[in-house]
Write an enzyme that holds these catalytic residues in place. Structure first.
Site, mmCIF file in Angstrom:
data_model
loop_
_atom_site.group_PDB
_atom_site.id
_atom_site.type_symbol
_atom_site.label_atom_id
_atom_site.label_comp_id
_atom_site.label_asym_id
_atom_site.label_seq_id
_atom_site.Cartn_x
_atom_site.Cartn_y
_atom_site.Cartn_z
ATOM 1 N N GLU A 52 -1.701 -4.410 4.222
ATOM 2 C CA GLU A 52 -0.828 -3.547 4.484
ATOM 3 C C GLU A 52 -0.570 -2.429 4.596
ATOM 4 O O GLU A 52 0.851 -1.979 5.000
ATOM 5 C CB GLU A 52 0.096 -4.884 4.087
ATOM 6 C CG GLU A 52 -0.126 -6.572 5.132
ATOM 7 C CD GLU A 52 -0.834 -6.744 3.976
ATOM 8 O OE1 GLU A 52 -2.128 -6.433 3.331
ATOM 9 O OE2 GLU A 52 -1.084 -7.916 3.928
ATOM 10 N N PHE A 114 3.381 -21.803 -1.903
ATOM 11 C CA PHE A 114 2.202 -21.003 -1.461
ATOM 12 C C PHE A 114 2.778 -19.593 -0.825
ATOM 13 O O PHE A 114 3.261 -19.766 0.207
ATOM 14 C CB PHE A 114 1.517 -21.404 -0.909
ATOM 15 C CG PHE A 114 0.018 -20.888 -0.079
ATOM 16 C CD1 PHE A 114 -0.569 -20.827 -1.300
ATOM 17 C CD2 PHE A 114 -0.023 -20.748 0.501
ATOM 18 C CE1 PHE A 114 -1.843 -19.993 -1.427
ATOM 19 C CE2 PHE A 114 -1.777 -19.625 1.179
ATOM 20 C CZ PHE A 114 -2.420 -19.545 -0.079
ATOM 21 N N GLN A 115 2.034 -18.704 -1.803
ATOM 22 C CA GLN A 115 2.790 -17.015 -1.360
ATOM 23 C C GLN A 115 4.164 -16.450 -1.114
ATOM 24 O O GLN A 115 4.358 -16.398 0.056
ATOM 25 C CB GLN A 115 1.862 -17.091 0.041
ATOM 26 C CG GLN A 115 0.299 -17.087 0.134
ATOM 27 C CD GLN A 115 -0.419 -16.517 1.422
ATOM 28 O OE1 GLN A 115 0.167 -16.236 2.082
ATOM 29 N NE2 GLN A 115 -1.573 -15.986 0.592
ATOM 30 N N MET A 477 -5.954 17.716 -8.636
ATOM 31 C CA MET A 477 -4.541 17.830 -8.990
ATOM 32 C C MET A 477 -4.971 17.727 -11.063
ATOM 33 O O MET A 477 -4.054 18.438 -11.587
ATOM 34 C CB MET A 477 -3.478 17.690 -8.037
ATOM 35 C CG MET A 477 -2.477 18.821 -8.422
ATOM 36 S SD MET A 477 -1.770 20.118 -8.235
ATOM 37 C CE MET A 477 -1.601 19.837 -6.771
HETATM 38 C C1 LIG Z 1 -1.452 6.399 -6.583
HETATM 39 C C2 LIG Z 1 -1.283 7.676 -6.946
HETATM 40 N N1 LIG Z 1 -1.882 7.461 -8.125
HETATM 41 C C3 LIG Z 1 -2.176 8.394 -8.689
HETATM 42 C C4 LIG Z 1 -1.158 9.712 -8.328
HETATM 43 C C5 LIG Z 1 -1.798 10.422 -9.227
HETATM 44 N N2 LIG Z 1 -2.370 12.266 -8.297
HETATM 45 C C6 LIG Z 1 -1.535 13.153 -8.235
HETATM 46 S S1 LIG Z 1 -3.192 14.471 -6.974
HETATM 47 C C7 LIG Z 1 -4.426 13.006 -7.688
HETATM 48 C C8 LIG Z 1 -5.237 13.704 -7.425
HETATM 49 C C9 LIG Z 1 -5.966 13.799 -6.674
HETATM 50 O O1 LIG Z 1 -7.590 13.979 -5.938
HETATM 51 P P1 LIG Z 1 -7.771 13.994 -4.566
HETATM 52 O O2 LIG Z 1 -7.203 13.211 -3.599
HETATM 53 O O3 LIG Z 1 -9.391 14.456 -5.075
HETATM 54 O O4 LIG Z 1 -7.641 15.771 -4.109
HETATM 55 P P2 LIG Z 1 -7.733 17.417 -4.976
HETATM 56 O O5 LIG Z 1 -6.480 17.268 -6.193
HETATM 57 O O6 LIG Z 1 -8.775 16.523 -5.511
HETATM 58 O O7 LIG Z 1 -7.542 17.863 -3.547
HETATM 59 C C10 LIG Z 1 -3.737 12.208 -8.580
HETATM 60 C C11 LIG Z 1 -4.617 11.675 -9.205
HETATM 61 C C12 LIG Z 1 -1.253 9.391 -6.706
HETATM 62 N N3 LIG Z 1 -0.038 10.484 -6.708
HETATM 63 N N4 LIG Z 1 -0.699 8.339 -6.035
#
Ligand SMILES: Cc1ncc(C[n+]2csc(CCOP(=O)(O)OP(=O)(O)O)c2C)c(N)n1
Ligand SMILES: [Mg+2]
Lengths: 562, 161
Positions: A52, A114-115, A477
């Site tokens: 969803e 339920f649900q 990041m």
């Molecule tokens: C749902 C969610 N969980 C955690 C984060 C924290 N977060 C921001 S950027 C990132 C890393 C993203 O990794 P990737 O998709 O491999 O992108 P990259 O930065 O390596 O290009 C995380 C864990 C977030 N923004 N969203």
């Protein structure tokens, strides 16, 4: 008046609102509506997602392309709670969306049936409006209200929770669009006096600077922005969500604002004498340390949401209005001007940024492929005419920085909430909404695994989204922050990834992988030439960093180039 | 930072289910503590009037006032300091009066404070006082030594001057 069931009334209401596509997932408490949908399947296209959350983001992608509310249809309990992230995302990014959730019989409400989940309670803080329908007779009126609220003023998500009995009961259908709501009358026309004061400020300005945000795209004020910029010679910087409102190669477009924005617009924000901020909300990612943000400037702030004015940055001339109406009024009152020296100042910073960052990012001579090089090549190959939907992380900032959109509505991302997993489903929604446009999802290896199941949706409905995985085998990041601010202590950011090509093929989506520079161009060509959904995994430099950067808590002037 | 003051926020809303929840959520989100809250129906039956007393600086109160308008059911919001209002709160105080001497003591205070005795039991008196929050506070302080068995206040109601 026609007699029908509540579920048929839901369908008729959707038709009244011009809905042609919905994204959803069935289940017990919404089965009567799905049963009615079966009879309407040639009028309303239903796209069956695999989770969803995917329905929610797809509805967002659809809305971002069309400007019309996207519709998500899910069951009660877990179906509805799975939608929550997407609703919060739409709320922060002002995306019009109507979510329809099934609910247990009204007679069972509050009994832990339920649900059963208190979906109205859960979503109150993250919706523009929500309502629980417990009688079939309420459906037309409440739907009309929902679409009106979602799509007007500052758009946002609305949720309608329909108890199962209301879906089954008979009712008499009549529909009236855009009902009057006493407490909801968004003001769109600007105040003449405020416009006159704003014009005077701009006419006397020596270093005016226009900051544009998502509101410009929502209000379709792109032309008005261009007119003002050109008439008065005002340089224009954009927030992440305002990107593509002005073509990237426009001589007055000076780049992106904020944390990973461009050098010039960040530094020069603190030298402008008049700032014209349009449809943007001075988010902390844009302003950096507020106490040192644009203190020298007179600020004109145009926003349709009165609560945004003076929320973060105090403005000298607050204007509550639709961006297009306000700018159209303003353009008539401003004098022709050019601020050559001032614009050149931006270009000087551009040069420095190019030498210190962009050149070696986009044209590395050796070593691994960089994200920037891949995106810059994509930008060239598509002539900036594709719709780029990016996920969240380094690749998002790279896509924002190095894809150069020439058309409006060409950069879609999760800005406010920063939701990993956004891009794939949002790209599905965008492609369904604009099949004539090339839609490219740029996704990190981490983010891809958050909604990877939507590959099945792509394959089933043959939606020709092109996916580029920028794979650095890292939550890049977060790793960058750990490198810069946590002594390189890489705490749980290293990913052992699946074989993305095999996974993709397993979902019946064509895929290939490029890990050498020589392969990149051809691989991109093949991806773009495909008429079917396809995926290209590009293995990129593991420890690349995004610069410029305004570190958290720093002032925009303290933007770092390395 | 502005000076921290007490503000009275008066909110007119459509009388629909869940409005109290939405309003409470706004205050929760901005971490503004509610000192008192009263809700009543107003002249026209379909509307409610919320009177909410909060402590905060002017900017914070102004921001929440604007955000309250985001609630679709909210029709009007007023944000006032005491100078602009006629206001009252009602309190009921049940005081222990174990002997005649104590009873007389309480009666004296009630008279002085322009309060009223509204119920008499063998071991207690129930005092009613309408007035400002400060009036009620000082009456409470005077009665406290006698032993307070129960105490309830209505929250502020207010009308614009
Ligand atoms: C749902 C969610 N969980 C955690 C984060 C924290 N977060 C921001 S950027 C990132 C890393 C993203 O990794 P990737 O998709 O491999 O992108 P990259 O930065 O390596 O290009 C995380 C864990 C977030 N923004 N969203
Ligand atoms: Mg990564």
């Amino acid at each position: 008046m026609k007699k029908m069931t509540g579920s048929q009334a839901v369908m008729e209401s959707l038709l009244q609102e011009g809905v042609d596509t919905i994204f959803g997932y069935p289940g017990g408490a919404i089965m009567p509506v799905y049963n009615a949908l079966y009879d309407y399947r040639d009028k309303i296209r239903h796209i069956l997602v695999r989770h969803e959350q995917g329905a929610g983001h797809a509805a967002e992608g659809y809305a971002r392309m069309t400007g019309k509310p996207g519709v998500a249809l899910v069951t009660s309990g877990p179906g509805a709670t799975n939608l929550v992230t997407a609703i919060a995302d739409a709320m922060l990014d002002s995306v019009p969306m109507v979510c329809i959730t099934g609910q247990v019989l009204a007679s069972l409400l509050g009994s832990d049936a339920f649900q059963e989940a208190d979906v109205v309670g859960i979503t109150t803080p993250i919706t523009k409006w929500n309502y629980q329908i417990t009688k079939a007779s309420e459906i037309p009126e409440v739907f009309a209200k929902a679409f009106h609220i979602a799509g007007t003023g500052r758009p946002g998500p609305v949720l309608l929770d329909i108890t199962k009995n209301a879906q089954i009961e008979m009712m008499e259908f009549s529909y009236k669009k855009a009902p009057q709501i006493v407490g909801y009358q968004p003001n769109t026309a600007p105040n003449d006096r405020q416009i006159a004061i704003a014009a005077q400020l701009l006419n006397n300005a020596e270093r005016p600077f226009m900051l544009i945000g998502h509101g410009v795209l929502i209000a379709k004020a792109e032309k008005a922005v261009k007119e003002i910029a050109e008439k008065a010679g005002i340089p224009v910087g954009s927030t992440l969500l305002g990107l593509s409102a002005l073509p990237a190669d426009h001589p007055l477009f000076v780049g992106m604002l904020g944390m990973h924005g461009n050098y010039g617009p960040n530094v020069l924000t603190n030298q402008a004498d008049v700032i014209l901020a349009v449809g943007m909300r001075f988010d902390d990612r844009v302003t950096g340390r507020l106490s040192d943000y644009a203190k020298q400037a007179k600020i004109i702030h145009i926003d349709i949401d009165p609560a945004e004015l003076n929320k973060n940055v105090l403005s000298d001339v607050p204007i509550v209005a639709d961006a297009k109406e306000a700018l159209t009024a303003l353009v008539a009152k401003i004098k022709k001007n050019a601020h050559k020296k001032w614009v050149e100042q931006f270009r000087a910073f551009d040069k420095e940024e190019f030498e210190k960052v962009i050149r070696h990012e986009t044209h590395p001579e050796e070593g691994e492929i960089t994200m920037a090089e891949a995106v810059a090549m994509l930008s060239k190959k598509t002539k900036g005419e594709a719709v780029v939907v990016s996920d969240v992380g380094q690749h998002q900032m790279i896509a924002a920085r190095y894809y150069k959109p020439e058309k409006t509505d060409s950069y879609i991302t999760s800005g406010g909430l920063g939701t990993m997993g956004f891009a794939l489903p949002a790209a599905i929604g965008a492609k369904v909404a604009a099949p004539e446009r090339e839609v490219i999802a740029i996704i990190g290896d981490g983010s891809f695994q958050m909604n990877i199941q939507e590959l099945a949706t792509l394959a089933q409905d043959d939606i020709a989204v092109k996916i580029i995985i920028l794979n650095n085998n890292y939550l890049g990041m977060v790793r960058q922050w750990q490198q810069l601010f946590f002594d390189k202590r890489y705490s749980f950011v290293d990913l052992k990834n699946p074989d993305f090509v095999a996974v993709s093929r397993g979902f019946y989506v064509d895929a290939e992988k490029a890990n050498k520079r020589e392969q990149l161009s051809k691989a991109l060509d093949r991806l773009l030439a495909s008429t079917k959904p396809a995926l290209l995994e590009i293995v990129v430099k593991k420890e690349g960093n995004i610069f410029p950067m305004v570190p958290t808590g720093a002032s925009v002037e303290e933007v770092r180039l390395e | 930072m502005d000076e921290i003051k007490l503000y009275t926020i008066i909110i007119f809303t459509e009388n629909k289910p869940g409005v109290l929840y939405r309003i409470a959520d706004m205050f929760l989100k901005r971490k503004i503590n509610i000192e008192s809250l009263t809700v009543s129906e107003i002249e026209s039956q379909e509307m409610s009037r919320f009177t909410i007393r909060v402590k905060g600086d002017h900017l914070a109160v102004e921001k929440i006032t604007k955000q309250l308008y985001k609630i679709i059911e909210v029709v009007k919001v007023l944000e006032k300091t005491d100078e602009a209002l006629v206001f009252k709160e009602l309190a009921l105080i049940k005081v222990a009066t174990s002997n005649a001497e104590k009873m007389r003591g309480v009666e004296d205070i009630v008279r002085m404070a322009k309060a009223e005795i509204v119920a008499v039991g063998s071991t207690y008196l129930v005092i009613e006082k309408a007035g400002s929050e400060e009036d009620i506070d000082s009456l409470y302080a005077l009665l406290k030594p006698f032993g307070i068995k129960e105490y309830v206040r209505s929250g502020r109601i207010a009308i614009l001057k």
